[in-house]
Design a protein around this motif. Structure first.
Motif, PDB file in Angstrom:
ATOM      1  N   LEU A  11       3.932 -43.760   0.810  1.00 19.42           N
ATOM      2  CA  LEU A  11       2.868 -42.788   0.635  1.00 19.42           C
ATOM      3  C   LEU A  11       2.101 -43.153  -0.624  1.00 19.42           C
ATOM      4  CD1 LEU A  11       1.611 -40.073   1.509  1.00 19.42           C
ATOM      5  CD2 LEU A  11       3.263 -38.929   0.034  1.00 19.42           C
ATOM      6  N   ASN A  12       0.791 -43.311  -0.488  1.00 18.84           N
ATOM      7  CA  ASN A  12      -0.054 -43.669  -1.624  1.00 18.84           C
ATOM      8  C   ASN A  12      -1.012 -42.511  -1.917  1.00 18.84           C
ATOM      9  OD1 ASN A  12       0.913 -46.431  -1.788  1.00 18.84           O
ATOM     10  ND2 ASN A  12      -0.208 -46.749   0.114  1.00 18.84           N
ATOM     11  N   ILE A  13      -1.022 -42.041  -3.157  1.00 21.05           N
ATOM     12  CA  ILE A  13      -1.940 -40.956  -3.517  1.00 21.05           C
ATOM     13  C   ILE A  13      -2.535 -41.223  -4.890  1.00 21.05           C
ATOM     14  CG2 ILE A  13      -0.663 -39.246  -2.163  1.00 21.05           C
ATOM     15  CD1 ILE A  13       0.360 -38.141  -4.830  1.00 21.05           C
ATOM     16  N   GLN A  14      -3.572 -40.469  -5.192  1.00 16.36           N
ATOM     17  CA  GLN A  14      -4.227 -40.609  -6.502  1.00 16.36           C
ATOM     18  C   GLN A  14      -3.606 -39.635  -7.507  1.00 16.36           C
ATOM     19  OE1 GLN A  14      -8.521 -40.217  -5.796  1.00 16.36           O
ATOM     20  NE2 GLN A  14      -8.667 -42.381  -6.371  1.00 16.36           N
ATOM     21  N   GLU A  15      -3.645 -40.033  -8.741  1.00 21.09           N
ATOM     22  CA  GLU A  15      -3.145 -39.195  -9.828  1.00 21.09           C
ATOM     23  C   GLU A  15      -3.811 -37.824  -9.795  1.00 21.09           C
ATOM     24  OE1 GLU A  15      -3.836 -40.967 -13.609  1.00 21.09           O
ATOM     25  OE2 GLU A  15      -2.566 -39.530 -14.694  1.00 21.09           O
ATOM     26  N   GLY A  16      -3.006 -36.798 -10.001  1.00 22.27           N
ATOM     27  CA  GLY A  16      -3.515 -35.434 -10.023  1.00 22.27           C
ATOM     28  C   GLY A  16      -3.384 -34.712  -8.692  1.00 22.27           C
ATOM     29  N   LYS A  17      -3.233 -35.474  -7.613  1.00 22.02           N
ATOM     30  CA  LYS A  17      -3.080 -34.855  -6.291  1.00 22.02           C
ATOM     31  C   LYS A  17      -1.630 -34.421  -6.067  1.00 22.02           C
ATOM     32  CE  LYS A  17      -7.309 -35.874  -4.977  1.00 22.02           C
ATOM     33  NZ  LYS A  17      -8.334 -34.822  -4.774  1.00 22.02           N
ATOM     34  N   SER A  94      27.599 -33.776   5.141  1.00 23.89           N
ATOM     35  CA  SER A  94      28.185 -34.019   6.452  1.00 23.89           C
ATOM     36  C   SER A  94      28.883 -32.769   6.958  1.00 23.89           C
ATOM     37  CB  SER A  94      29.183 -35.175   6.370  1.00 23.89           C
ATOM     38  OG  SER A  94      30.293 -34.793   5.570  1.00 23.89           O
ATOM     39  N   GLN A  95      29.164 -32.744   8.239  1.00 25.64           N
ATOM     40  CA  GLN A  95      29.826 -31.574   8.829  1.00 25.64           C
ATOM     41  C   GLN A  95      31.185 -31.327   8.199  1.00 25.64           C
ATOM     42  OE1 GLN A  95      29.273 -32.647  13.107  1.00 25.64           O
ATOM     43  NE2 GLN A  95      28.504 -30.571  13.292  1.00 25.64           N
ATOM     44  N   ALA A  96      31.865 -32.406   7.809  1.00 25.95           N
ATOM     45  CA  ALA A  96      33.172 -32.253   7.173  1.00 25.95           C
ATOM     46  C   ALA A  96      33.043 -31.767   5.739  1.00 25.95           C
ATOM     47  CB  ALA A  96      33.927 -33.581   7.206  1.00 25.95           C
ATOM     48  N   GLY A  97      31.842 -31.864   5.177  1.00 18.75           N
ATOM     49  CA  GLY A  97      31.607 -31.392   3.819  1.00 18.75           C
ATOM     50  C   GLY A  97      32.074 -32.336   2.739  1.00 18.75           C
ATOM     51  N   THR A  98      32.468 -33.555   3.101  1.00 17.98           N
ATOM     52  CA  THR A  98      33.040 -34.467   2.120  1.00 17.98           C
ATOM     53  C   THR A  98      32.118 -35.621   1.750  1.00 17.98           C
ATOM     54  OG1 THR A  98      34.127 -35.596   3.964  1.00 17.98           O
ATOM     55  CG2 THR A  98      35.436 -33.998   2.737  1.00 17.98           C
ATOM     56  N   ALA A  99      30.961 -35.728   2.391  1.00 16.61           N
ATOM     57  CA  ALA A  99      30.066 -36.852   2.108  1.00 16.61           C
ATOM     58  C   ALA A  99      28.625 -36.423   2.331  1.00 16.61           C
ATOM     59  CB  ALA A  99      30.408 -38.047   2.998  1.00 16.61           C
ATOM     60  N   LEU A 100      27.708 -37.228   1.834  1.00 16.61           N
ATOM     61  CA  LEU A 100      26.285 -37.007   2.062  1.00 16.61           C
ATOM     62  C   LEU A 100      25.754 -38.077   3.013  1.00 16.61           C
ATOM     63  CD1 LEU A 100      24.880 -36.205  -1.504  1.00 16.61           C
ATOM     64  CD2 LEU A 100      25.386 -34.604   0.341  1.00 16.61           C
ATOM     65  N   ILE A 101      24.814 -37.666   3.844  1.00 16.32           N
ATOM     66  CA  ILE A 101      24.116 -38.604   4.721  1.00 16.32           C
ATOM     67  C   ILE A 101      22.699 -38.710   4.192  1.00 16.32           C
ATOM     68  CG2 ILE A 101      23.349 -39.065   7.077  1.00 16.32           C
ATOM     69  CD1 ILE A 101      25.634 -37.110   7.923  1.00 16.32           C
ATOM     70  N   PHE A 102      22.272 -39.939   3.908  1.00 16.78           N
ATOM     71  CA  PHE A 102      20.968 -40.162   3.287  1.00 16.78           C
ATOM     72  C   PHE A 102      19.939 -40.639   4.298  1.00 16.78           C
ATOM     73  CE2 PHE A 102      21.477 -39.752  -1.284  1.00 16.78           C
ATOM     74  CZ  PHE A 102      22.848 -39.726  -1.416  1.00 16.78           C
ATOM     75  N   GLY A 103      18.693 -40.204   4.097  1.00  9.23           N
ATOM     76  CA  GLY A 103      17.582 -40.778   4.822  1.00  9.23           C
ATOM     77  C   GLY A 103      17.229 -42.127   4.219  1.00  9.23           C
ATOM     78  N   LYS A 104      16.303 -42.844   4.866  1.00 10.71           N
ATOM     79  CA  LYS A 104      15.936 -44.180   4.390  1.00 10.71           C
ATOM     80  C   LYS A 104      15.037 -44.122   3.163  1.00 10.71           C
ATOM     81  CE  LYS A 104      16.380 -46.485   8.847  1.00 10.71           C
ATOM     82  NZ  LYS A 104      15.699 -47.283   9.895  1.00 10.71           N
ATOM     83  N   GLY A 105      14.428 -42.989   2.931  1.00 13.24           N
ATOM     84  CA  GLY A 105      13.592 -42.827   1.752  1.00 13.24           C
ATOM     85  C   GLY A 105      12.112 -43.019   2.025  1.00 13.24           C
ATOM     86  N   THR A 106      11.312 -42.422   1.178  1.00 16.81           N
ATOM     87  CA  THR A 106       9.862 -42.610   1.189  1.00 16.81           C
ATOM     88  C   THR A 106       9.452 -43.131  -0.170  1.00 16.81           C
ATOM     89  OG1 THR A 106       9.434 -40.819   2.760  1.00 16.81           O
ATOM     90  CG2 THR A 106       7.606 -41.479   1.342  1.00 16.81           C
ATOM     91  N   THR A 107       8.730 -44.261  -0.188  1.00 11.88           N
ATOM     92  CA  THR A 107       8.277 -44.840  -1.446  1.00 11.88           C
ATOM     93  C   THR A 107       6.901 -44.282  -1.790  1.00 11.88           C
ATOM     94  OG1 THR A 107       9.550 -46.849  -1.109  1.00 11.88           O
ATOM     95  CG2 THR A 107       7.730 -46.968  -2.673  1.00 11.88           C
ATOM     96  N   LEU A 108       6.837 -43.572  -2.887  1.00 13.90           N
ATOM     97  CA  LEU A 108       5.596 -42.945  -3.348  1.00 13.90           C
ATOM     98  C   LEU A 108       4.943 -43.819  -4.411  1.00 13.90           C
ATOM     99  CD1 LEU A 108       3.680 -40.469  -3.565  1.00 13.90           C
ATOM    100  CD2 LEU A 108       5.226 -39.599  -5.338  1.00 13.90           C
ATOM    101  N   SER A 109       3.659 -44.075  -4.247  1.00 19.35           N
ATOM    102  CA  SER A 109       2.884 -44.802  -5.258  1.00 19.35           C
ATOM    103  C   SER A 109       1.730 -43.915  -5.696  1.00 19.35           C
ATOM    104  CB  SER A 109       2.338 -46.121  -4.692  1.00 19.35           C
ATOM    105  OG  SER A 109       3.391 -46.980  -4.345  1.00 19.35           O
ATOM    106  N   VAL A 110       1.660 -43.624  -6.985  1.00 21.80           N
ATOM    107  CA  VAL A 110       0.601 -42.797  -7.545  1.00 21.80           C
ATOM    108  C   VAL A 110      -0.291 -43.697  -8.385  1.00 21.80           C
ATOM    109  CG1 VAL A 110       0.042 -40.793  -8.957  1.00 21.80           C
ATOM    110  CG2 VAL A 110       2.164 -40.834  -7.605  1.00 21.80           C
ATOM    111  N   SER A 111      -1.550 -43.782  -8.004  1.00 22.55           N
ATOM    112  CA  SER A 111      -2.484 -44.657  -8.729  1.00 22.55           C
ATOM    113  C   SER A 111      -3.363 -43.832  -9.660  1.00 22.55           C
ATOM    114  CB  SER A 111      -3.360 -45.438  -7.745  1.00 22.55           C
ATOM    115  OG  SER A 111      -4.015 -44.551  -6.868  1.00 22.55           O
ATOM    116  N   SER A 112      -3.683 -44.434 -10.794  1.00 23.43           N
ATOM    117  CA  SER A 112      -4.496 -43.732 -11.800  1.00 23.43           C
ATOM    118  C   SER A 112      -5.980 -43.996 -11.582  1.00 23.43           C
ATOM    119  CB  SER A 112      -4.092 -44.170 -13.202  1.00 23.43           C
ATOM    120  OG  SER A 112      -4.205 -45.569 -13.313  1.00 23.43           O
TER     121      SER A 112
END
Lengths: 112, 115
Positions: A11-17, A94-112
């Motif tokens: 995701l690319n956005i401008q500074e301040g947004k 997780s359903q067992a409550g003993t671990a976390l399941i992670f998404g792949k992530g979103t890379t954010l770039s904020v340009s000035s």
């Protein structure tokens, strides 16, 4: 099995947004959901946790919502700055409550 | 507190070699985890432990082994390194909350290259 998806790889956005990142999950109703920030070459760092009975949570310029009907969490960064540029990971317990399941992530770039 | 520490930071292995990735935490957390992270693939859970003497497989355990003899340490062993194990490995720890594991604290990672 539990599945967690972060819709955008980048995701690319401008500074301040406002940056809005989406996390969807299926086949499960977690008691809570978490968001982490990861900078290049570093381990993830915890940002916020929101429970199923909380609609919204705020921390400084960060806001997280949790819609258990839509099975979706939205992560907002208001007045974004170049220093907010990073990868943001969504995680659910997780359903067992003993671990976390992670998404792949979103890379954010904020340009000035 | 140092938090979660990992050694080494970077290692090159030849195919078939073995090595141990070290992980130590000083927060007295019961839960500890090993993840691998490949580019664009997110974090995959390898093994985890809910306390000393207790370990369990995660999503991608093949080719790895763990042990947990103390609360502080959770080493990850690669017995016969393969190119598919080239990755960045993260160790994490946490305490259980009312509804399950909550905030995880991550180490800085170990970058492993198998050639």
């Amino acid at each position: 099995s539990q599945k967690i998806e972060q819709n955008s790889e980048a995701l690319n956005i401008q500074e301040g947004k406002t940056a809005t990142l989406t996390c969807n999950y299926t086949n499960y109703s977690p008691a809570y959901l978490q968001w982490y920030r990861q900078d290049p070459g570093r381990g993830p760092v915890f940002l916020l946790l929101i429970r199923e009975n909380e609609k919204e949570k705020r921390k400084e310029r960060l806001k997280v919502t949790f819609d258990t009907t839509l099975k979706q969490s939205l992560f907002h960064i208001t007045a974004s700055q170049p220093a907010d540029s990073a990868t943001y990971l969504c995680a659910l317990v997780s359903q067992a409550g003993t671990a976390l399941i992670f998404g792949k992530g979103t890379t954010l770039s904020v340009s000035s | 507190n140092a938090g979660v520490t990992q050694t080494p930071k970077f290692r090159i292995l030849k195919i078939g070699q073995s090595m141990t990735l070290q992980c130590t935490q000083d927060m007295n957390h019961n839960y500890m985890y090993w993840y691998r992270q490949d580019p664009g693939m997110g974090l995959k859970l390898i093994y985890y432990s809910v306390g000393a003497g207790i370990t369990d497989k995660g999503e991608v355990p093949n080719g790895y082994n763990v042990s947990r003899s103390t609360t502080e340490d959770f080493p990850l062993r690669l017995e016969l390194a393969a190119p598919s194990q080239t990755s960045v490995y993260f160790c994490a720890s946490s305490s259980p909350g009312l509804a399950g594991v909550e905030t995880q604290y991550f180490g800085p990672g170990t970058r492993l290259l198998v050639l």
